[in-house]
Design a protein around this motif. Structure first.
Motif, mmCIF file in Angstrom:
data_model
loop_
_atom_site.group_PDB
_atom_site.id
_atom_site.type_symbol
_atom_site.label_atom_id
_atom_site.label_comp_id
_atom_site.label_asym_id
_atom_site.label_seq_id
_atom_site.Cartn_x
_atom_site.Cartn_y
_atom_site.Cartn_z
ATOM 1 N N GLU A 132 3.588 75.930 -5.659
ATOM 2 C CA GLU A 132 2.819 74.777 -6.114
ATOM 3 C C GLU A 132 1.511 75.182 -6.791
ATOM 4 O OE1 GLU A 132 4.324 75.010 -3.169
ATOM 5 O OE2 GLU A 132 5.385 73.141 -2.720
ATOM 6 N N THR A 157 4.739 66.591 -5.537
ATOM 7 C CA THR A 157 4.815 67.408 -4.343
ATOM 8 C C THR A 157 4.650 66.541 -3.098
ATOM 9 O OG1 THR A 157 3.972 69.436 -3.332
ATOM 10 C CG2 THR A 157 2.329 67.965 -4.298
ATOM 11 N N SER A 158 4.522 67.199 -1.950
ATOM 12 C CA SER A 158 4.178 66.528 -0.705
ATOM 13 C C SER A 158 3.103 67.367 -0.013
ATOM 14 C CB SER A 158 5.429 66.381 0.166
ATOM 15 O OG SER A 158 5.110 65.606 1.318
ATOM 16 N N PHE A 207 0.667 69.894 -1.784
ATOM 17 C CA PHE A 207 -0.590 69.271 -2.216
ATOM 18 C C PHE A 207 -1.773 70.140 -1.782
ATOM 19 C CE2 PHE A 207 -3.571 65.429 -1.864
ATOM 20 C CZ PHE A 207 -3.737 65.316 -3.236
ATOM 21 N N ASP A 238 1.740 62.931 -5.069
ATOM 22 C CA ASP A 238 1.852 63.435 -3.695
ATOM 23 C C ASP A 238 2.590 62.380 -2.873
ATOM 24 O OD1 ASP A 238 1.538 64.618 -1.186
ATOM 25 O OD2 ASP A 238 -0.476 63.798 -0.914
ATOM 26 N N ASP A 293 -2.790 62.036 3.762
ATOM 27 C CA ASP A 293 -3.430 62.857 2.722
ATOM 28 C C ASP A 293 -4.515 62.097 1.965
ATOM 29 O OD1 ASP A 293 -1.455 64.573 3.537
ATOM 30 O OD2 ASP A 293 -0.264 64.423 1.702
ATOM 31 N N LEU A 307 -4.183 61.123 -9.253
ATOM 32 C CA LEU A 307 -3.241 61.310 -8.154
ATOM 33 C C LEU A 307 -2.458 60.027 -7.913
ATOM 34 C CD1 LEU A 307 -5.770 62.992 -5.678
ATOM 35 C CD2 LEU A 307 -4.391 64.100 -7.445
ATOM 36 N N LEU A 329 -0.515 58.576 -4.886
ATOM 37 C CA LEU A 329 -0.266 58.822 -3.468
ATOM 38 C C LEU A 329 0.803 57.868 -2.958
ATOM 39 C CD1 LEU A 329 -3.747 59.373 -1.766
ATOM 40 C CD2 LEU A 329 -2.108 61.081 -2.530
#
Lengths: 383, 282
Positions: free
Chosen positions: A64, A85-86, A90, A111, A129, A173, A175
């Motif tokens: 990543e 990603t996760s 992240f 994310d 997150d 981002l 989320l």
């Protein structure tokens, strides 16, 4: 494999990851670099098929860190770029998210939040997150983070994320959470001419006069791409408007970092989005986001049916936090209820702006988001 | 008599406003930059199509000194960044000039995967055997027993043989020179710029101020004297046998093979898909 070189205009039954990927395509994204990770992998899989149909690039990087670096490189080469990603990925991206902030790189980072810390619960949802999204990279900066609550929004907010990133030259981002990413819902994809698409400002001066970090009135500098004849320099070091390092100058540091923050702070009214339902006369306001907001809205309607003046406030932009909107709702409410799938993250922001209005936090960890009944009970307790 | 102002013939390749550079007396980085610029000049390179990328470290400032589009990335990430640039616009010539710590310690993973993919980015690594900018700590190329600020009793780690690593990982072109070999290095950089695929040159570079003074080579001249005595040119010899020792530095070209680059393979695939899409529409 049939080739479809067009948007999937029309109504579809999709999962959130696929809707996000289609949103990226619709927004004009033509570069994806990523690394497989549950529950975001389907975004990469779908884009590995779709990107080439549009002449775009899909590359699976070695990790990543590399994905985020490649996204910045592709954006500087002129393509709208993203990664997905996760949590664990992240975390790895944070340093280069800071590089994207510092070098004012338009790009989108998705994310899909799962349960953490560490490897945690790869297949289960979380909202853990939220604070990392704001504070994860070192140094002072502001960031834009959007929180979709439906598969439709996984599409539309991805488009919006690209528009914001291109407008302000910032990483944006998205989320999501494991549920909005994996559940299937109806998604309506509009025809291309009904979509609002924003592209970055380009310079209008000759190369010799171009200063890559000289802002215009909106605090945002026009951006040239590599290969367009503008021989400019960019660096993660503190730099002046020419892009040259000025690491010993407190004046340049203050001017640069304040402007990077001001791009978002001073444009906050244009950026912030919330959804408010029945907050005008609400005694109890439920502030929630992501998948939890679906239960919250159901609970608020149930409370209204039971004669309780409940209201629903959903931050769509988690960052910048919708301070004015939450403060306004808090000023007339007797109590605010904040359900989150974590141990208390966005609730801190709510408490900060709610002043003397009591805030009741409803934490949930593990497999399921809050049920409408659980939130309804919290509303009743609050009254 | 009034003398006419003269500009340096190579000033067009450098950002003069960034001078003076940060490098110490006796450092080899200036020689690396000089050879790079000479190669560009001999190739009549189109500077508007060139992107110079660096990571963090002394030589990492090169990106800021060259008068091209340039980007100074986070530590270790120059190759990953450059991968995005090259794929997004394969018309660009993307050159990385960075150090051994940046490319092979923190950035080692990106190096082997870029070489494996054979993506057409060109990497010039100045190997000075230590972390110069942070004051001389041991790195992945520090020789056994060498003294550094973090190996005060002598280094116990085996160093990388960079040319062997690059060849094993799949690079199309691999060479090693020292900063003493300016003519050969310049020719080698020209070859690197013209070849398809992932290309790598290691340049053994003196760091007398930080590395040399702890290892009985206090001046740049003494370090160059070591290079002169120890280096042997053995073109296309086995890179596995090219470990650097106090007595022997094998230099030369090790690999020069033809292999389709990643960006070409990928973009050909896109072209095929486009053709199918066109057929479908017609």
């Amino acid at each position: 494999m049939s080739i479809k070189r067009s948007l999937l205009t029309g109504a579809h039954f999709l999962n959130g990851d696929v809707a996000c990927a289609e949103g990226a395509i619709a927004a004009g994204c033509r570069f994806f670099a990523g690394y497989p990770i549950t529950p975001a992998t389907e975004i990469a899989e779908h884009l590995s098929e779709r990107m080439p149909e549009f002449g775009g690039i899909y590359i699976q990087m070695e990790d990543e860190i590399a994905s985020m670096a490649a996204v910045i490189g592709a954006s500087y080469a002129g393509l709208k770029s993203m990664t997905a990603t996760s949590g664990p990925g992240f975390s790895l991206m944070q340093e280069n998210i800071g590089l994207a902030v510092m070098t004012e790189t338009p790009c989108v980072v998705v994310d899909i939040m799962r349960g953490g810390p560490s490897t945690g619960q790869p297949t289960l949802p979380g909202q853990q997150d939220v604070m990392q999204a704001k504070w994860g990279s070192h140094g002072d900066y502001e960031i834009i983070a959007l929180a979709p609550c439906s598969v439709q929004e996984m599409f539309s907010l991805t488009v919006e994320a690209f528009n914001l990133s291109e407008t302000y030259r910032v990483p944006v981002l998205l989320l999501g959470d494991e549920i909005v990413a994996h559940m299937y819902e109806k998604v309506v994809i509009p025809p291309p001419d009904k979509l609002r698409i924003v592209n970055r400002k380009k310079p209008h001066v000759p190369s010799k006069d171009y200063q890559p970090f000289m802002p215009e009135e909106d605090f945002v500098p026009p951006m040239a791409s590599f290969g367009e004849g503008y021989r400019f320099h960019a660096t993660g070091l503190t730099h002046d408007e020419h892009g040259y390092p000025k690491t010993q100058s407190s004046e340049v540091q203050a001017r640069l970092v304040r402007r990077l923050c001001d791009k978002i702070r001073r444009n906050v009214d244009k950026i912030v989005r919330v959804e408010e339902i029945m907050t005008e006369d609400a005694d109890v306001v439920v502030v929630s986001y992501g998948i939890v907001a679906r239960s919250a809205l159901s609970a608020v309607r149930k409370a209204r049916a039971a004669g309780i003046k409940a209201g629903f406030l959903r931050p769509i932009t988690l960052w910048p936090f919708p301070e004015k909107q939450v403060a306004k709702a808090a000023a007339r409410a007797k109590v605010i209820v904040v359900p989150e799938m974590n141990c208390g993250q966005l609730v801190r922001e709510v408490e900060r702006v709610a002043k003397s209005t009591p805030v009741s936090f409803l934490s949930k960890l593990g497999e399921d988001p809050h049920t409408p009944t659980e939130i309804f009970e919290a509303i009743k307790r609050g009254i | 008599m009034v003398q006419e102002a003269v500009t340096h013939p190579f000033s067009k390749y450098l950002r003069e406003e960034m001078m003076p550079h940060i490098w110490c007396a006796g450092c080899g980085n200036g020689i690396v930059l000089n050879c790079f610029v000479h190669a560009l000049d001999e190739l009549k390179a189109d500077l508007d199509k060139l992107v110079v990328v660096s990571g963090i470290g002394c030589i990492g400032r090169t990106a800021g000194y060259t008068n091209t589009a340039s980007f100074h990335t986070t530590h270790g990430r120059s190759i990953a960044f450059a991968t995005g640039v090259k794929l997004a616009n394969p018309e660009l010539d993307v050159v990385i000039v960075s150090g051994d710590g940046d490319l092979f310690a923190i950035g080692g993973n990106h190096f082997i995967h870029a070489a494996r993919r054979n993506i057409g980015i060109k990497v010039i690594c100045a190997n000075n055997f230590n972390y110069g900018m942070t004051g001389g700590q041991l790195g992945p190329t520090t020789p056994l027993e060498a003294l550094t600020t973090t190996s005060p009793y002598g280094n116990s780690e085996h160093p990388f043989n960079l040319v062997h690593l690059a060849a094993a990982a799949g690079a199309s072109y691999v060479a090693r020179w020292t900063t003493l070999h300016v003519r050969r290095l310049t020719q080698s950089i020209k070859r690197l710029m013209q070849k398809e695929g992932f290309c790598f040159i290691e340049v053994i570079s003196p760091c007398p101020e930080i590395f040399g003074r702890r290892n009985k080579m206090r001046s740049g001249l003494e370090m160059m004297e070591w290079f002169r005595k120890a280096s042997v040119v053995e073109n296309f010899s086995d890179p596995a046998k090219a470990d650097i020792t106090p007595d022997r530095i094998v230099v030369g070209e090790f690999v020069d093979i033809e292999k389709m680059s990643y960006e070409k393979l990928f973009h050909e695939k896109i072209a095929q898909i486009n053709e199918k899409a066109m057929e479908k529409m017609s």
